[in-house]
Design an enzyme around this catalytic site. Structure first.
Site, PDB file in Angstrom:
ATOM      1  CG  ASP A  11      -1.624  -0.801   1.089  1.00  0.00           C
ATOM      2  OD1 ASP A  11      -1.891  -1.620  -0.058  1.00  0.00           O
ATOM      3  OD2 ASP A  11      -2.075  -1.421   2.130  1.00  0.00           O
ATOM      4  CG  ASN A  41      -4.565  -5.933   4.240  1.00  0.00           C
ATOM      5  OD1 ASN A  41      -3.737  -6.035   4.398  1.00  0.00           O
ATOM      6  ND2 ASN A  41      -5.432  -4.962   3.859  1.00  0.00           N
ATOM      7  CB  THR A 219     -19.501  -3.883   6.557  1.00  0.00           C
ATOM      8  OG1 THR A 219     -19.130  -4.098   5.521  1.00  0.00           O
ATOM      9  CG2 THR A 219     -19.096  -5.862   7.725  1.00  0.00           C
ATOM     10  CG  ASP A 251      -9.230  -6.269   4.541  1.00  0.00           C
ATOM     11  OD1 ASP A 251      -9.836  -7.012   4.247  1.00  0.00           O
ATOM     12  OD2 ASP A 251      -8.515  -5.851   4.164  1.00  0.00           O
ATOM     13  CB  ALA A 281      -9.040  -1.990  13.002  1.00  0.00           C
TER      14      ALA A 281
HETATM   15  O1  RIB Z   1      -9.077  -3.835   2.072  1.00  0.00           O
HETATM   16  C1  RIB Z   1      -7.937  -3.014   2.499  1.00  0.00           C
HETATM   17  C2  RIB Z   1      -6.795  -3.010   1.123  1.00  0.00           C
HETATM   18  O2  RIB Z   1      -7.449  -2.906  -0.252  1.00  0.00           O
HETATM   19  C3  RIB Z   1      -5.387  -2.728   1.050  1.00  0.00           C
HETATM   20  O3  RIB Z   1      -4.740  -2.854   2.218  1.00  0.00           O
HETATM   21  C4  RIB Z   1      -5.419  -2.175  -0.492  1.00  0.00           C
HETATM   22  O4  RIB Z   1      -3.812  -3.507  -0.489  1.00  0.00           O
HETATM   23  C5  RIB Z   1      -6.407  -3.111  -1.362  1.00  0.00           C
HETATM   24  O5  RIB Z   1      -6.310  -4.183  -1.573  1.00  0.00           O
END
Ligand code: RIB
Length: 306
Positions: A11, A41, A219, A251, A281
């Site tokens: 990211d 994640n 959600t 996630d 988070a």
């Molecule tokens: O859900 C968040 C994620 O979405 C990020 O970490 C990014 O990499 C995308 O995949």
């Protein structure tokens, strides 16, 4: 063991006061790179909840790939089935986070796009130790479909996170134990606007026609989630927070929800715990870097009311 099949991205994040309009340039600040990708994640979130977890995915033979796989291994994610590609770059995600903690994400899938159905079914094997399979949509759909069918045939409950949205055949939805969509994805899946619990209830009813056996979760950010399942149907409220960065909140929600269900919690208990994990988070920066441990969730004063 929970097995996650999915994406691994680096990211590349910038904070902005507000998102730019098309054609507009705005100033960003605090550039950073951080480990992400919805598959990675969710595996990371399960590890933070203290459960054994394996990730099946693909990265490039580059420094991003090396760092991201090492980061996952360090926290205890089983990475022996991760694939390295000499001819593809690791996935990257360009992310902007605004002053309200909302995000916009553009993903270059890179090596994630090379993960084949055959590789995944071989890596999954007979699934005899697997208690749940977690999937998202940042790898090719035929690969996702093969993993869902493989899990279903082995009697393993499949959690499908419909992110990022793409059209999905009913036959595939119908093989999942849980479908988890956010407001945007639920809107696109049902072509009905979803931004409130009541609208989520209507959308869940529409999705139920397509996947009669699945539990459906929509959600709603701080408003919590609408759940439509055999055990419970209704709104499970969330926790009000001052959001700093919502990247990866969905996630961590899924990782926490799945682990709680596997530990025998009711659907509502699992959802409330997941809401609290996600609420913690979003008050921290990053995806994996923002995820609380189980102990942190349990130590939060709001956990007493779960
Ligand atoms: O859900 C968040 C994620 O979405 C990020 O970490 C990014 O990499 C995308 O995949």
């Amino acid at each position: 063991m929970i097995t996650v099949v999915g994406s691994v991205n680096m990211d590349l994040v910038l904070e902005v006061t507000r998102f730019p309009q098309p054609g507009e340039t705005v100033q960003g600040r605090n550039f950073r790179s951080a480990h992400g990708g919805k598959g990675a994640n969710q595996a990371y979130a399960v590890a933070r909840m203290g459960r054994p977890v394996a990730l099946i995915g693909a990265v490039g033979d580059d420094s991003f790939g090396t760092d991201m796989v090492a980061g996952l291994a360090e926290i205890g994610v089983e990475v022996s089935q991760m694939v390295r590609r000499a001819d593809a770059a690791s996935g990257t995600a360009l992310i902007t986070v605004d002053a309200n903690g909302q995000n916009q994400i553009v993903v270059a899938n890179g090596a994630n796009d090379t993960l084949t159905a055959a590789e995944v079914t071989t890596a999954l094997g007979d699934l005899h130790e697997c208690r749940a399979l977690l999937l998202q949509l940042e790898i090719p759909l035929p690969t996702v479909a093969a993993a869902i069918r493989h899990g279903r045939a082995a009697g393993v409950p499949v959690f499908l996170n419909t992110a990022p949205f793409q059209e999905l055949p009913d036959e595939l939805l119908g093989q999942c134990r849980w479908l988890i969509a956010n407001e945007q994805e639920a809107t696109e899946l049902t072509r009905q606007h979803v931004s409130s619990p009541a609208e989520a209830g209507f959308a869940a009813t529409a999705l139920r026609q397509r996947a009669p056996q699945a539990g459906i979760v929509i959600t709603l950010g701080a408003a919590g989630a609408w759940i439509d399942s055999a055990e419970f149907t209704g709104h499970v409220p969330g926790f009000a927070v001052e959001p700093l960065d919502s990247v990866g909140a969905g996630d961590v929600w899924i990782g926490a929800f799945a682990t709680q269900l596997l530990e025998g919690r009711s659907v509502v208990e699992a959802a409330r715990f997941a809401h609290l994990a996600a609420a913690l988070a979003v008050t921290r920066r990053g995806a994996q870097s923002s995820m609380p441990t189980r102990a942190e969730v349990e130590a939060d004063p709001r956990a007493a009311a779960l």
